[in-house]
Motif scaffolding. Sequence first.
Motif, mmCIF file in Angstrom:
data_model
loop_
_atom_site.group_PDB
_atom_site.id
_atom_site.type_symbol
_atom_site.label_atom_id
_atom_site.label_comp_id
_atom_site.label_asym_id
_atom_site.label_seq_id
_atom_site.Cartn_x
_atom_site.Cartn_y
_atom_site.Cartn_z
ATOM 1 N N TRP A 67 0.830 -1.205 0.000
ATOM 2 C CA TRP A 67 0.000 0.000 0.000
ATOM 3 C C TRP A 67 0.870 1.263 0.000
ATOM 4 O O TRP A 67 0.649 2.177 -0.792
ATOM 5 N N LEU A 68 1.879 1.285 0.862
ATOM 6 C CA LEU A 68 2.762 2.448 0.926
ATOM 7 C C LEU A 68 3.489 2.657 -0.402
ATOM 8 O O LEU A 68 3.681 3.779 -0.846
ATOM 9 N N CYS A 69 3.872 1.547 -1.036
ATOM 10 C CA CYS A 69 4.544 1.653 -2.336
ATOM 11 C C CYS A 69 3.615 2.290 -3.357
ATOM 12 O O CYS A 69 3.992 3.193 -4.088
ATOM 13 N N LEU A 70 2.373 1.780 -3.409
ATOM 14 C CA LEU A 70 1.428 2.266 -4.415
ATOM 15 C C LEU A 70 1.089 3.732 -4.197
ATOM 16 O O LEU A 70 0.945 4.499 -5.144
ATOM 17 N N ILE A 71 0.926 4.113 -2.931
ATOM 18 C CA ILE A 71 0.420 5.458 -2.646
ATOM 19 C C ILE A 71 1.546 6.473 -2.488
ATOM 20 O O ILE A 71 1.407 7.626 -2.874
ATOM 21 N N VAL A 72 2.670 6.049 -1.918
ATOM 22 C CA VAL A 72 3.715 7.028 -1.621
ATOM 23 C C VAL A 72 4.981 6.820 -2.454
ATOM 24 O O VAL A 72 5.407 7.703 -3.197
ATOM 25 N N LEU A 73 5.520 5.630 -2.379
ATOM 26 C CA LEU A 73 6.864 5.436 -2.896
ATOM 27 C C LEU A 73 6.940 5.523 -4.421
ATOM 28 O O LEU A 73 7.767 6.250 -4.971
ATOM 29 N N ILE A 74 6.055 4.807 -5.100
ATOM 30 C CA ILE A 74 6.120 4.800 -6.568
ATOM 31 C C ILE A 74 5.813 6.170 -7.155
ATOM 32 O O ILE A 74 6.571 6.677 -7.979
ATOM 33 N N PRO A 75 4.715 6.825 -6.707
ATOM 34 C CA PRO A 75 4.469 8.180 -7.243
ATOM 35 C C PRO A 75 5.645 9.125 -6.999
ATOM 36 O O PRO A 75 6.026 9.890 -7.884
ATOM 37 N N LEU A 76 6.232 9.058 -5.795
ATOM 38 C CA LEU A 76 7.333 9.976 -5.506
ATOM 39 C C LEU A 76 8.571 9.642 -6.328
ATOM 40 O O LEU A 76 9.316 10.523 -6.739
ATOM 41 N N SER A 77 8.772 8.348 -6.580
ATOM 42 C CA SER A 77 9.963 7.990 -7.345
ATOM 43 C C SER A 77 9.868 8.498 -8.776
ATOM 44 O O SER A 77 10.884 8.782 -9.411
ATOM 45 N N THR A 78 8.639 8.664 -9.294
ATOM 46 C CA THR A 78 8.522 9.206 -10.656
ATOM 47 C C THR A 78 9.053 10.628 -10.719
ATOM 48 O O THR A 78 9.482 11.081 -11.771
ATOM 49 N N VAL A 79 9.002 11.326 -9.580
ATOM 50 C CA VAL A 79 9.570 12.681 -9.548
ATOM 51 C C VAL A 79 11.056 12.612 -9.895
ATOM 52 O O VAL A 79 11.563 13.389 -10.699
ATOM 53 N N PHE A 80 11.743 11.628 -9.289
ATOM 54 C CA PHE A 80 13.166 11.484 -9.575
ATOM 55 C C PHE A 80 13.389 11.056 -11.020
ATOM 56 O O PHE A 80 14.264 11.568 -11.704
ATOM 57 N N VAL A 81 12.558 10.119 -11.477
ATOM 58 C CA VAL A 81 12.713 9.623 -12.842
ATOM 59 C C VAL A 81 12.533 10.760 -13.847
ATOM 60 O O VAL A 81 13.343 10.936 -14.754
ATOM 61 N N ALA A 82 11.478 11.573 -13.628
ATOM 62 C CA ALA A 82 11.198 12.655 -14.572
ATOM 63 C C ALA A 82 12.337 13.676 -14.608
ATOM 64 O O ALA A 82 12.687 14.189 -15.669
ATOM 65 N N SER A 83 12.903 13.965 -13.433
ATOM 66 C CA SER A 83 13.977 14.962 -13.431
ATOM 67 C C SER A 83 15.272 14.361 -13.966
ATOM 68 O O SER A 83 16.170 15.071 -14.415
ATOM 69 N N HIS A 84 15.348 13.026 -13.944
ATOM 70 C CA HIS A 84 16.529 12.354 -14.455
ATOM 71 C C HIS A 84 16.683 12.607 -15.957
ATOM 72 O O HIS A 84 17.793 12.689 -16.472
ATOM 73 N N ALA A 85 15.529 12.781 -16.628
ATOM 74 C CA ALA A 85 15.530 12.904 -18.086
ATOM 75 C C ALA A 85 16.373 14.079 -18.571
ATOM 76 O O ALA A 85 16.863 14.071 -19.701
ATOM 77 N N MET A 86 16.551 15.093 -17.717
ATOM 78 C CA MET A 86 17.223 16.299 -18.192
ATOM 79 C C MET A 86 18.736 16.267 -17.969
ATOM 80 O O MET A 86 19.428 17.206 -18.339
ATOM 81 N N GLY A 87 19.231 15.219 -17.369
ATOM 82 C CA GLY A 87 20.670 15.133 -17.153
ATOM 83 C C GLY A 87 21.104 15.970 -15.972
ATOM 84 O O GLY A 87 20.387 16.865 -15.533
ATOM 85 N N TRP A 88 22.298 15.677 -15.458
ATOM 86 C CA TRP A 88 22.775 16.324 -14.246
ATOM 87 C C TRP A 88 22.923 17.830 -14.417
ATOM 88 O O TRP A 88 22.505 18.623 -13.581
ATOM 89 N N GLU A 89 23.508 18.217 -15.561
ATOM 90 C CA GLU A 89 23.782 19.637 -15.776
ATOM 91 C C GLU A 89 22.486 20.450 -15.848
ATOM 92 O O GLU A 89 22.363 21.490 -15.217
ATOM 93 N N GLY A 90 21.553 19.904 -16.628
ATOM 94 C CA GLY A 90 20.264 20.576 -16.753
ATOM 95 C C GLY A 90 19.570 20.660 -15.410
ATOM 96 O O GLY A 90 18.971 21.678 -15.062
ATOM 97 N N PHE A 91 19.693 19.591 -14.642
ATOM 98 C CA PHE A 91 19.071 19.554 -13.318
ATOM 99 C C PHE A 91 19.609 20.680 -12.438
ATOM 100 O O PHE A 91 18.852 21.437 -11.847
ATOM 101 N N VAL A 92 20.930 20.797 -12.399
ATOM 102 C CA VAL A 92 21.544 21.832 -11.558
ATOM 103 C C VAL A 92 21.135 23.218 -12.041
ATOM 104 O O VAL A 92 20.824 24.104 -11.250
#
Lengths: 299, 355
Positions: A46-71
Amino acid sequence: MITSAVLDFNAEPAPGRTDNAGPRKYRRRTSVLPGFGLTMGLTLTWLCLIVLIPLSTVFVASHAMGWEGFVRVAFSERALATYRISFATSFVAATVNALFGMLTAWVLVRYAFPGRRIVNALVDLPFALPTAVAGIALTAIYAGNGWIGQFAEPLGLSLAYNPAGITLALIFIGLPFIVRAVEPVLEDFDREIEEAALTLGARPAQVFLRIILPELMPALLTGFALAFARGLGEYGSVIFIAGNMPFKSEIAPLLIVTHLEQYDYAGASAIATVMLVAAFAMLLVINLIQAWSRRRSMR
Amino acid sequence: MTPAPGMTTRLRAWRAATLLLAPLLLSACTQSGSDEPGKAIELLNVSYDPTRELYDELNPHFRTRWKEQTGQDVTIRMSHGGSGKQARAVIDGLAADVVTLALAYDVDAIAQRAPGKLPEDWQARLPHNSAPYASTIVFLVRKGNPKGIHDWADLVKPGVAVITPNPKTSGGARWNFLAAWAYGRAASEGSDDGARDFVTRLYRNVPVLDSGARGATTTFVERGIGDVLLAWENEAYLAREELGAGRFDIVTPSLSILAEPPVTVIDGNARRHGTAKVAKAYLEYLYTPEAQEIIARNHYRPIDETIAEKYAAQFPTLNLVTINGAFGGWTKAQKQFFSDGGVFDRIYAQPHGGR
């Protein structure tokens, strides 16, 4: 009630209570719900479905821009300004709430007075109210032509459309966290200790500072952390009263929305990531302080 | 009497499954047969904030028309919100049959980011750039116009507080910004530097940046902040007539921008729902004299010339620049002015002193 569930999460069996029911016995107690394996599995899923997976997409989405773009996006001058404003106003609001929330809890627990239940219900209102309503209502009252704002304005106190306005909104939404965290501890408080201290000649201030406050500290810190974290993420009530001026009263969540409005999902996620990590780090620190203060009070 | 425990569980599971599946089955049934005459059909129009009143009035008329033509009952559901937010919802899967948004840029975003939903050349499919009504940006000032505001040049005077939302979060505010830019450029004989200077001075006079058009209207009307509100013409009329009757005047500047809120069918969704035909008819209906009349009554500028003439008194003529003519289209304008590091960001790049 929501808050008590949150509190249980933090509360290992209180020192006073474990004396007659040792930790082992506590764990083996038969439960009305099916066994530990099943409930734990369900909890984690339940915690994975409601909290962990949705939040991890935040990291995944920001990953797309590369480290330099992120900074570049997450630590741009403008973004840094919004973090400063978000963290500073949340901190001030949580501090004010800690003070007045404790007072409110004290009055609610220690005194019987007509209308106590109504006051008690009022405390929960910020939980239930749509935050936009809070924002509009607060602005109506504290803006230059509002009931309270019109008296503050001639004194040179502008209460809306600046960081003071943001802080007001955050005080409003953060109030219940402190009250509901402190209340049960005060209720369980053994008044005999207080009376003993008084008969031994302690002054009231001493009783408060050396007996009551240390006992309240963990709950107070929990409430503070929850109010602070809630303040960081608050959007709805703030945008109405903040004025939203870049570098002055622009909060981080608004900058996230700004990026979304430009269809810049990656940029929005980059700022969200910073907020997420910062909030998490802060909760961790508060938890450590709490553990420390609990150990201290057990001495 | 009571069934075995295993039995109840199985029954319960079945019941749960049926409950979960029923809506899916139902929607599958209605979708497959919806273009057949005589069957009820549902249409979702995803729009932006200020069109609430307009479509409230338009939809029942279309419903009657469609019933007469095909014998079919059509229910039109509306969704209102910030234009960009609505476009994002459609990209993320909101099943809109048609969208009626504040600017073409938002529809372009759907075409580009949600592949297969509609073709890139969607704007050529209906007359007048797919915009059945137009509007422009005007000024709303307090009764009697105490600050003497008559044109854009008056907005940059010291002591004049201008209310306009943030163009980075509000579609309407982008029209405001571009209208100001067009004026600044015209006033400095076509110089972009002059335009930038003018717009910078104007935004120095903005005490509050709301995130949307309705929020800015509230700040100006209810909170009494500011001397002038930059607003859609239709919003200005609404504010003058309904929000604060007799408390405001409308000032039409010498030059403004032709705002064309576009409409289009989201082909991908309409095909899947079987609503392609009615969706197309719905949008074409907006161009009919009957609809144009309603449009004019709701303070949008009609494109039908006879109707426009009839309501000419309501819509003063002024010099209107177009997004394509003056700015080379939305994509270019968005990149130059409103993207990160664009002109608008540079106005606020330094924490400026003052207030």
